[in-house]
Design a protein around this motif. Structure first.
Motif, PDB file in Angstrom:
ATOM      1  N   ASP A 207       0.848  -1.189   0.000  1.00  0.00           N
ATOM      2  CA  ASP A 207       0.000   0.000   0.000  1.00  0.00           C
ATOM      3  C   ASP A 207       0.887   1.245   0.000  1.00  0.00           C
ATOM      4  N   PRO A 208       0.958   1.983  -1.110  1.00  0.00           N
ATOM      5  CA  PRO A 208       1.874   3.124  -1.175  1.00  0.00           C
ATOM      6  C   PRO A 208       1.502   4.249  -0.210  1.00  0.00           C
ATOM      7  N   ALA A 209       0.223   4.457   0.022  1.00  0.00           N
ATOM      8  CA  ALA A 209      -0.183   5.534   0.924  1.00  0.00           C
ATOM      9  C   ALA A 209       0.277   5.255   2.347  1.00  0.00           C
ATOM     10  N   SER A 210       0.083   4.012   2.786  1.00  0.00           N
ATOM     11  CA  SER A 210       0.521   3.632   4.134  1.00  0.00           C
ATOM     12  C   SER A 210       2.037   3.715   4.243  1.00  0.00           C
ATOM     13  N   PHE A 211       2.737   3.223   3.218  1.00  0.00           N
ATOM     14  CA  PHE A 211       4.203   3.278   3.236  1.00  0.00           C
ATOM     15  C   PHE A 211       4.683   4.727   3.283  1.00  0.00           C
ATOM     16  N   GLY A 218       9.336   9.541   9.353  1.00  0.00           N
ATOM     17  CA  GLY A 218      10.769   9.532   9.633  1.00  0.00           C
ATOM     18  C   GLY A 218      11.122   8.835  10.930  1.00  0.00           C
ATOM     19  N   THR A 219      12.293   9.150  11.441  1.00  0.00           N
ATOM     20  CA  THR A 219      12.824   8.545  12.657  1.00  0.00           C
ATOM     21  C   THR A 219      13.689   9.563  13.386  1.00  0.00           C
ATOM     22  N   PRO A 296       9.971   1.925   7.320  1.00  0.00           N
ATOM     23  CA  PRO A 296      10.034   2.961   6.278  1.00  0.00           C
ATOM     24  C   PRO A 296      10.669   4.265   6.766  1.00  0.00           C
ATOM     25  N   GLY A 297      10.400   4.632   8.033  1.00  0.00           N
ATOM     26  CA  GLY A 297      11.030   5.829   8.575  1.00  0.00           C
ATOM     27  C   GLY A 297      12.541   5.714   8.637  1.00  0.00           C
ATOM     28  N   LEU A 298      13.042   4.529   8.958  1.00  0.00           N
ATOM     29  CA  LEU A 298      14.483   4.292   8.968  1.00  0.00           C
ATOM     30  C   LEU A 298      15.051   4.312   7.552  1.00  0.00           C
ATOM     31  N   LEU A 299      14.272   3.783   6.600  1.00  0.00           N
ATOM     32  CA  LEU A 299      14.726   3.799   5.203  1.00  0.00           C
ATOM     33  C   LEU A 299      14.938   5.224   4.701  1.00  0.00           C
ATOM     34  N   SER A 300      14.204   6.178   5.266  1.00  0.00           N
ATOM     35  CA  SER A 300      14.344   7.571   4.831  1.00  0.00           C
ATOM     36  C   SER A 300      15.718   8.137   5.177  1.00  0.00           C
ATOM     37  N   GLN A 301      16.423   7.484   6.100  1.00  0.00           N
ATOM     38  CA  GLN A 301      17.757   7.939   6.492  1.00  0.00           C
ATOM     39  C   GLN A 301      18.862   7.091   5.861  1.00  0.00           C
ATOM     40  N   ALA A 302      18.494   6.102   5.061  1.00  0.00           N
ATOM     41  CA  ALA A 302      19.464   5.147   4.528  1.00  0.00           C
ATOM     42  C   ALA A 302      19.845   5.469   3.089  1.00  0.00           C
ATOM     43  N   VAL A 318      12.562  -5.927   0.787  1.00  0.00           N
ATOM     44  CA  VAL A 318      13.050  -5.502  -0.527  1.00  0.00           C
ATOM     45  C   VAL A 318      12.030  -4.589  -1.197  1.00  0.00           C
ATOM     46  N   MET A 319      10.756  -4.951  -1.106  1.00  0.00           N
ATOM     47  CA  MET A 319       9.709  -4.120  -1.688  1.00  0.00           C
ATOM     48  C   MET A 319       9.727  -2.721  -1.079  1.00  0.00           C
ATOM     49  N   GLU A 320       9.873  -2.652   0.259  1.00  0.00           N
ATOM     50  CA  GLU A 320       9.885  -1.351   0.932  1.00  0.00           C
ATOM     51  C   GLU A 320      11.126  -0.549   0.560  1.00  0.00           C
ATOM     52  N   ALA A 321      12.266  -1.221   0.458  1.00  0.00           N
ATOM     53  CA  ALA A 321      13.488  -0.516   0.057  1.00  0.00           C
ATOM     54  C   ALA A 321      13.339   0.088  -1.332  1.00  0.00           C
ATOM     55  N   GLN A 322      12.729  -0.663  -2.239  1.00  0.00           N
ATOM     56  CA  GLN A 322      12.511  -0.149  -3.586  1.00  0.00           C
ATOM     57  C   GLN A 322      11.527   1.022  -3.572  1.00  0.00           C
ATOM     58  N   MET A 323      10.475   0.909  -2.781  1.00  0.00           N
ATOM     59  CA  MET A 323       9.527   2.020  -2.656  1.00  0.00           C
ATOM     60  C   MET A 323      10.222   3.284  -2.145  1.00  0.00           C
ATOM     61  N   ALA A 324      11.240   3.084  -1.295  1.00  0.00           N
ATOM     62  CA  ALA A 324      11.972   4.214  -0.712  1.00  0.00           C
ATOM     63  C   ALA A 324      13.030   4.769  -1.659  1.00  0.00           C
ATOM     64  N   GLY A 325      13.225   4.121  -2.812  1.00  0.00           N
ATOM     65  CA  GLY A 325      14.198   4.601  -3.771  1.00  0.00           C
ATOM     66  C   GLY A 325      15.631   4.231  -3.437  1.00  0.00           C
ATOM     67  N   LEU A 326      15.809   3.093  -2.747  1.00  0.00           N
ATOM     68  CA  LEU A 326      17.157   2.633  -2.418  1.00  0.00           C
ATOM     69  C   LEU A 326      17.596   1.532  -3.379  1.00  0.00           C
ATOM     70  N   PRO A 327      18.860   1.537  -3.790  1.00  0.00           N
ATOM     71  CA  PRO A 327      19.375   0.395  -4.542  1.00  0.00           C
ATOM     72  C   PRO A 327      19.538  -0.787  -3.598  1.00  0.00           C
TER      73      PRO A 327
END
Length: 409
Positions: A207-211, A218-219, A296-302, A318-327
């Motif tokens: 769910d993109p809205a929830s993510f 954030g964190t 997801p909040g932690l991914l925002s700092q990664a 992996v899905m969440e990392a991709q949603m966050a724009g991380l390689p």
């Protein structure tokens, strides 16, 4: 419809199957359906329908099973303590489900082979049963036994054969089995003997809205000055390969020191992994954050996501990392090569190849433009591919098809 989502695993629980059940249940309820959630309690002491507060203690059931299913009455079950343990667990779920009553459900959707086998034996004959496999229990148990020879389970022994047989009988007892990827389907067919026509394949949704809400929340944790953050959300168990990651990070530290690694999760190997970190002189570079409610909040700092697993299916991390724009730096394990395209959305190393993993991390730390290129591609892919709406639409089509098939019998 009134729908029962059921699992042998713990509910509620952090991540994994429970995460999937929650997201699916919430979306089905938004569409007007009634959803119940059945599973083991977090301490494994009872079977419960968690959203209704209904439970049945195993303590009340096990003495009866032990008495009736003794070595004389149930020879096969008593061949090995591993078989006996899981069969008793299965019987507890069967009796609890029968006690709760399954007659009011229009469809039952199980999330593993144990619960599928259990509920198939006590549900009303005309109630459809759809099963979902979130990985390979047989493969996981085989890897577990190989790394725990003290269990006394070797290839060809009854306990070794038990799990492929369980997966076969579960798939044959359901109206249709859903697999998240071709890897999972192939295992069911080649290693468990399940016919092709009894399995359908489609990916998970997110769910993109929830993510996005959690991501932008954030964190309070902030990256150290001058450092990039490598993040690894994973249960601290053998199959997740965090010990392999630590070996790769020890090599990476010899190349460059402009990074820290956040390991998010907990598990039985935490103590051993923390000791490994100290032995490798990584205690100022690697931080164990434990279980976190807002990954997801932690991914925002990664900056880089890494997953050096030995076996996995289609991990939400992996899905969440991709949603966050991380390689993503991942391995060839399980369904991961179906999620990550090497050189396009991330980098893939052979399982247990610490030198390849270290080199991939070095490249992404060094080349900012390449890291951004992979991350942007990953985010575009995630937003188009991990569609919760499409997943729910497909699941509902499976439900309606199973109901129609039962109605015509």
């Amino acid at each position: 419809m009134k729908i029962l989502l059921a699992t042998h695993w713990l509910v509620p629980h952090v991540g994994g199957v429970w995460n999937f059940m929650q997201q699916l249940g919430q979306r089905l309820e938004l569409l007007g359906h009634e959803v119940d959630m059945l599973g083991n309690s977090p301490d494994y002491s009872k079977i419960h329908i968690v959203n209704k507060g209904i439970s049945l203690s195993k303590e009340a059931l096990l003495p009866m099973f032990e008495a009736k299913l003794n070595a004389q009455a149930a020879t096969g079950m008593n061949q090995h303590f591993v078989i006996k343990h899981y069969e008793l667990e299965r019987y507890c779920m069967e009796l609890a489900a029968a006690y709760f009553g399954l007659e009011t459900y229009d469809i039952i959707h199980t999330q593993d082979s144990f619960s599928t086998r259990s509920l198939s034996r006590v549900k009303p004959r005309r109630t459809p049963l759809v099963s979902h496999v979130h990985g390979s229990i047989a493969r996981e148990m085989m890897d577990h036994f190989r790394n725990h020879p003290e269990k006394g389970v070797t290839e060809g022994s009854p306990a070794w054969r038990y799990f492929p047989a369980l997966e076969y009988h579960a798939a044959m007892a359901s109206d249709l089995t859903i697999a998240a990827n071709q890897w999972s389907k192939n295992l069911l067919m080649t290693e468990c003997g399940v016919p092709d026509h009894r399995i359908t394949v489609f990916q998970y949704g997110l769910d993109p809205a929830s993510f996005d809400a959690k991501y932008h929340q954030g964190t309070q944790l902030r990256r150290p000055a001058g450092k990039k953050v490598i993040i690894c959300p994973a249960r601290l168990v053998y199959l997740k390969g965090v010990h392999i990651l630590l070996d790769a990070l020890a090599i990476l530290k010899q190349m460059r020191s402009d990074w820290v690694c956040w390991i998010v999760g907990d598990g039985e190997m935490r103590g051993a992994l923390e000791q490994q970190t100290v032995r490798a002189s990584l205690q100022y570079d690697v931080f164990f954050l434990g279980e976190q409610n807002n990954v997801p909040g932690l991914l925002s700092q990664a900056d880089i996501f890494v997953h050096t697993c030995i076996q996995d299916n289609q991990p939400f991390s992996v899905m969440e990392a991709q949603m966050a724009g991380l390689p993503s730096v991942v391995t060839t394990a399980g369904g991961l090569p179906e999620m990550v395209t090497h050189g396009r959305t991330g980098l893939i190393s052979p399982v247990d190849n610490i030198y390849s993993t270290a080199e991939h991390l070095r490249v992404l730390l060094e080349k900012d433009d390449y890291r951004a290129f992979l991350g942007l591609n990953a985010q575009r892919y995630a937003r188009e591919h991990w569609s919760m709406d499409l997943m729910v639409e497909r699941i509902l089509n499976v439900y309606y098809g199973a109901i129609a098939q039962k109605s015509s019998m």
